[in-house]
Design a protein around this motif. Structure first.
Motif, PDB file in Angstrom:
ATOM      1  N   ALA B  50       0.827  -1.208   0.000  1.00 38.23           N
ATOM      2  CA  ALA B  50       0.000   0.000   0.000  1.00 38.23           C
ATOM      3  C   ALA B  50       0.857   1.251   0.000  1.00 38.23           C
ATOM      4  N   ARG B  51       0.247   2.293  -0.451  1.00 41.94           N
ATOM      5  CA  ARG B  51       0.829   3.632  -0.394  1.00 41.94           C
ATOM      6  C   ARG B  51      -0.168   4.435   0.392  1.00 41.94           C
ATOM      7  N   VAL B  52       0.214   4.864   1.568  1.00 42.68           N
ATOM      8  CA  VAL B  52      -0.741   5.541   2.422  1.00 42.68           C
ATOM      9  C   VAL B  52      -0.349   7.004   2.579  1.00 42.68           C
ATOM     10  N   HIS B  53      -1.346   7.842   2.385  1.00 38.48           N
ATOM     11  CA  HIS B  53      -1.108   9.274   2.461  1.00 38.48           C
ATOM     12  C   HIS B  53      -1.566   9.816   3.805  1.00 38.48           C
ATOM     13  N   GLY B  54      -0.782  10.678   4.419  1.00 38.19           N
ATOM     14  CA  GLY B  54      -1.171  11.290   5.685  1.00 38.19           C
ATOM     15  C   GLY B  54      -0.169  12.350   6.096  1.00 38.19           C
ATOM     16  N   TYR B  55      -0.186  12.669   7.382  1.00 38.68           N
ATOM     17  CA  TYR B  55       0.705  13.708   7.900  1.00 38.68           C
ATOM     18  C   TYR B  55       1.444  13.184   9.120  1.00 38.68           C
ATOM     19  N   VAL B  56       2.693  13.624   9.284  1.00 37.51           N
ATOM     20  CA  VAL B  56       3.495  13.160  10.412  1.00 37.51           C
ATOM     21  C   VAL B  56       2.984  13.819  11.691  1.00 37.51           C
ATOM     22  N   ALA B  57       2.644  12.998  12.701  1.00 41.61           N
ATOM     23  CA  ALA B  57       2.140  13.536  13.968  1.00 41.61           C
ATOM     24  C   ALA B  57       3.259  14.300  14.669  1.00 41.61           C
ATOM     25  N   THR B  58       2.905  15.439  15.221  1.00 42.19           N
ATOM     26  CA  THR B  58       3.904  16.296  15.857  1.00 42.19           C
ATOM     27  C   THR B  58       4.590  15.560  17.012  1.00 42.19           C
ATOM     28  N   GLY B  59       5.912  15.602  16.993  1.00 35.55           N
ATOM     29  CA  GLY B  59       6.688  15.017  18.089  1.00 35.55           C
ATOM     30  C   GLY B  59       6.792  13.506  18.056  1.00 35.55           C
ATOM     31  N   SER B  60       6.348  12.886  16.978  1.00 36.66           N
ATOM     32  CA  SER B  60       6.340  11.418  16.964  1.00 36.66           C
ATOM     33  C   SER B  60       7.594  10.799  16.354  1.00 36.66           C
ATOM     34  N   ILE B  61       8.453  11.613  15.759  1.00 41.40           N
ATOM     35  CA  ILE B  61       9.603  11.032  15.053  1.00 41.40           C
ATOM     36  C   ILE B  61      10.688  10.599  16.048  1.00 41.40           C
ATOM     37  N   GLU B  62      11.066   9.325  15.968  1.00 44.69           N
ATOM     38  CA  GLU B  62      12.182   8.831  16.785  1.00 44.69           C
ATOM     39  C   GLU B  62      13.200   8.214  15.841  1.00 44.69           C
ATOM     40  N   ARG B  63      14.391   8.760  15.847  1.00 49.25           N
ATOM     41  CA  ARG B  63      15.460   8.172  15.025  1.00 49.25           C
ATOM     42  C   ARG B  63      16.300   7.271  15.904  1.00 49.25           C
ATOM     43  N   ASP B  64      16.390   6.018  15.560  1.00 46.88           N
ATOM     44  CA  ASP B  64      17.226   5.097  16.318  1.00 46.88           C
ATOM     45  C   ASP B  64      18.453   4.781  15.465  1.00 46.88           C
TER      46      ASP B  64
END
Lengths: 677, 149
Positions: B50-64
């Motif tokens: 699938a290709r899902v379109h949306g928006y990145v939730a504020t503060g949700s990005i975690e880079r490990d």
């Protein structure tokens, strides 16, 4: 100045309409005076559009941020060159540039061919009509003036009448607001290639308006001989030349700026420039059959109509946002509908006229043998059309599935590569075969004489290359290179035989070459273009051996990628005014020998609030090492994306060879006499 | 018009041949459905591409950085117009290579598949678009942000 520019565009709308109407009337009634009005309208139109362009350039140069378009696409901190190039950084300016080019081509075409009295009124009308449409878009905001006008007449329009469009480049920001600086141009467009790539592409696409107009004029006036084709031969080449350069530069820009390690992604906007190129290339080949054998008359008219329609269709596709693309400008519905209407009207008018005239376009000869040059050209055309069909299908697939299934289904690059590669390879093979087969019917002796050595060369190349790359054998790539070797051998053989024949008559090698070019320019220049294609395909096939890696390295650590070693030394802050960010310094070693310092950057454009990764490329004829700084992590380490792309330089070399070849074909020779294709 | 028919037959034959070759050789991976998050929630099944379109939730990005993964949440509506991460899709992207425009509130398209195991979306590719604030303002012809300084 802005008011003057605005006025010029309003007036141009009327003049374009005048040119269209008087041209059609003059053509129908065969009235020289009306035709002359149409001709002069085209000249005046060009003058007005030039005034408009000048005024908009001036607004960008003087930072006139009272203009909405300037405020949205420029900023004081941008270098002057980018501020000027920002003219085509958005919708309204792009439309103006396109329209101005149609005007420029129109003015040049009606001046050079002013004695062509039968065709000229129709040419003037066609070009004026095309400019007229773009002027309607450029002046679309006038619709919002209607309620006031109607009110003067004591009438009223329904409430909420008016449209939300901003395609007039001289639109002012609301009165009472003062803007001291603009919001800047999309950072991805702030690149030297981007200053010229759109101009090249537009020069190419609008250039096809000239042969299109002459083709339509030929049909409308009943002058169905080869006159229209002869007149537009150089114009077509010129348009095709710039379209090709535009596409190549687009690939170059994608490679150097977008930072995903590739030059072509089958994105709708790329496809939309490739579609007219495929049709136009087919046309350039099939005209030779009509000139030589008086066949394919209808087909050639179909092809040039198709080429120009695809130029418009492609522009509509990407500019109206019909197909999702990274390049599509955000746009309102009315714009897309108008543009679609324009494309449909163009197609319907052209092909209706063609249908009416079909009876007068019968061929006087027919194909005598499959082993003939004309048969080769026809196969070439079928292949180009098949490739075009593949590109159109893949590009419109999301829309087709949306209409039919109700869900958008996207076709990945896999589809295009799967079908495009074999068709492309066959076309490449034909560049070697076609020009060497005799017209009408080739004898077995002719075939043996022409193909013995090239075929042997191709087979040897195939065996050798398959052996050399036996560890990662990619049959398609090896086959492509072998075909390249075969084609190169045919071209070398042609040059060798022709020059040897002249030298036997006592000419020096340089003089022999010059005579060849003068006497048979299209043939020998064409070989150089074909050689460029060989180089391009050698480069494309290199992609079969691409490698990529993602690495996280701390300062002082190294990435080994035999024979290379990349040592991450340090990261520096970028001291620019318009953007900030970090530049990584990476020492590159080739077999322990230091060869370069790579400096991939990660920039942040403050005003535009947009980060941009600028890749660093170490490039040789064998391969490119392409490094992207994906991130400087919180712990100070760098995340690097490293691509190893073999043979990419061959693509740019192919581009230059292609440019040289096309110039050789187009070069005017004063004593130019009848040329053998 | 015998010639026209010949050409049409030829064209159809070629189209058929190419189509057959394509359908025979293209795996299911080549076709990707494009859906908004809500559409995907309504009819997407675990395991489907699938290709899902949306928006990145504020503060949700975690880079490990250690395990080379980025985790984030995709929501239906953009945060700057009041969208909340309720019912959002948690995405695991097994790469550190996020696009330039990837940040809080960015409009994204994630390509990959829903895993049955933990309900997370395993992305194989993340595409980001310009922050819509900028583009939308431009399209609507509003006075640019930062005007009247």
């Amino acid at each position: 100045m802005a008011d003057l520019g605005s006025f010029a565009l309003r007036l141009a709308l009327l003049i374009a309409l005048t040119g269209t109407v008087t041209g059609i009337y003059g053509g129908l009634k065969r009235r020289g005076d009306w035709s002359e009005v149409a001709r002069r309208s085209v000249l005046l139109l060009f003058g007005l559009l030039t005034l408009g362009m000048g005024a908009l350039f001036w607004a960008f140069y003087t930072n006139d941020y009272q203009l909405l378009y300037v405020a949205n696409h420029s900023a004081r901190s941008m270098p002057t060159a980018y501020r000027l190039a920002a003219l085509w950084g958005g919708q309204a300016g792009s439309l103006l540039l396109w329209c101005w080019m149609v005007g420029a081509y129109g003015a040049a075409a009606v001046t050079v061919n002013r004695r062509q009295t039968t065709l000229l009124p129709w040419v003037s009308a066609t070009l004026s009509a095309n400019a007229f449409f773009f002027l309607v878009l450029l002046n679309l905001d006038l619709v919002n003036e209607l309620p006031a006008l109607v009110a003067n007449l004591g009438l009223a329009l329904p409430d909420g009448f008016g449209i939300d469009v901003h395609t007039h480049p001289f639109e002012r920001i609301p009165a009472g607001t003062i803007v001291s600086d603009g919001t800047g141009l999309n950072p991805l467009l702030q690149h030297p290639v981007m200053m010229i790539h759109p101009v090249m592409l537009y020069t190419g696409m609008t250039g096809f308006a000239v042969p299109f107009a002459f083709g339509l004029a030929a049909m409308a006036s009943g002058e169905l001989g080869t006159a229209w084709m002869r007149i537009t031969r150089r114009w077509t080449l010129w348009a095709w030349f710039f379209l090709s350069i535009g596409i190549l530069l687009g690939g170059r820009w994608a490679y150097e700026v977008l930072g995903w390690g590739g030059y072509w992604a089958w994105d709708p906007v790329e496809n939309s420039s490739l579609m007219p190129w495929l049709a136009g290339t087919a046309y350039l080949h099939s005209v030779m059959v009509q000139e030589k054998r008086d066949m394919l008359k209808i087909w050639n008219l179909v092809l040039i109509g198709l080429t120009y329609s695809l130029c418009l269709f492609g522009t509509m596709l990407t500019r109206s946002g019909l197909v999702r693309s990274v390049h599509a400008f955000a746009q309102t519905e009315i714009f897309g509908q108008l543009f679609l209407g324009y494309v449909l009207v163009t197609v319907i008018v052209y092909f209706t006229v063609l249908y009416v005239r079909r009876g007068e376009l019968k061929a006087t000869t027919h194909i005598e043998s499959v082993m003939s040059r004309e048969a080769g050209f026809i196969i070439n055309n079928w292949l180009f059309m098949a490739l075009l069909g593949v590109v159109i299908t893949g590009t419109l697939w999301p829309k087709l599935t949306d209409w039919i299934l109700g869900v958008e289904q996207t076709m990945g690059p896999g589809f295009f590569n799967l079908l495009g590669a074999p068709i492309g390879m066959t076309l490449l093979l034909l560049t070697g075969v076609g020009p060497l087969i005799a017209w009408r019917r080739a004898s077995p002796a002719n075939l043996r004489r022409q193909f013995l050595w090239p075929t042997a060369t191709g087979i040897v190349a195939f065996v050798v290359l398959a052996f050399v790359t036996r560890d990662h054998l990619a049959w398609m790539a090896v086959a492509t290179w072998a075909i390249g070797a075969f084609v190169t051998a045919t071209i070398s053989q042609e040059y060798f035989r022709a020059i040897r024949a002249r030298m036997r008559r006592g000419e020096g090698i340089g003089a022999a070459f010059a005579t060849l070019m003068r006497k048979n320019q299209r043939r020998y220049g064409g070989y150089v273009v074909h050689l460029g294609m060989v180089f391009l395909f050698i480069g494309f096939a290199g992609a079969a051996f691409n490698e990529e890696r993602l690495e996280n390295v701390a300062v002082g650590e190294a990435v080994e990628m035999a024979p290379y070693r990349l040592e991450y030394r340090t990261a520096l802050a970028i001291p620019e005014q318009h953007y900030g960010g970090a530049e990584a310094r990476i020492a590159l070693f080739d077999n322990d020998r230091p060869v370069a310092t790579m400096r991939p950057e990660r920039r942040m454009y403050w005003l535009e609030e947009q980060p941009v990764s600028v890749p660093s490329v170490y490039s040789t004829m064998t391969e490119d090492l392409y490094v992207v700084l994906t991130a400087i992590e919180a712990d100070g380490s760098a995340t690097l994306k490293i691509y190893r792309n073999p043979l990419v330089n061959w693509i740019w070399a192919g581009g230059w060879t292609f440019v040289l070849g096309t110039i050789l074909v187009m070069w005017p020779h004063p004593e130019g006499r009848r040329q053998e294709p | 018009m015998a010639k026209g028919i010949q050409i049409a037959v030829g064209a159809i034959a070629i189209a058929f041949l190419l189509g057959w070759y394509a359908s025979d050789n293209l795996g299911e991976d080549s076709f990707v459905y494009y859906q908004t998050l809500n559409e995907f929630r309504a009819n997407g099944d675990a395991g489907d591409n699938a290709r899902v379109h949306g928006y990145v939730a504020t503060g949700s990005i975690e880079r490990d950085v250690q395990s080379q993964r980025v985790r984030f949440v995709v929501q239906q509506e953009p945060p700057h117009t009041g969208g909340t991460p309720d019912g959002g899709l948690s995405v695991i992207y097994a790469s550190l290579e996020t696009p330039d425009l990837f940040k809080d509130g960015a409009e994204v398209v994630v390509e990959g598949r829903l895993t049955a195991r933990n309900g997370a979306f395993e992305a194989t590719n993340v595409l980001a678009k310009c922050p819509s604030k900028f583009e939308a303002a431009e399209a609507a012809g509003e006075v640019p942000p930062g005007a009247a300084r």
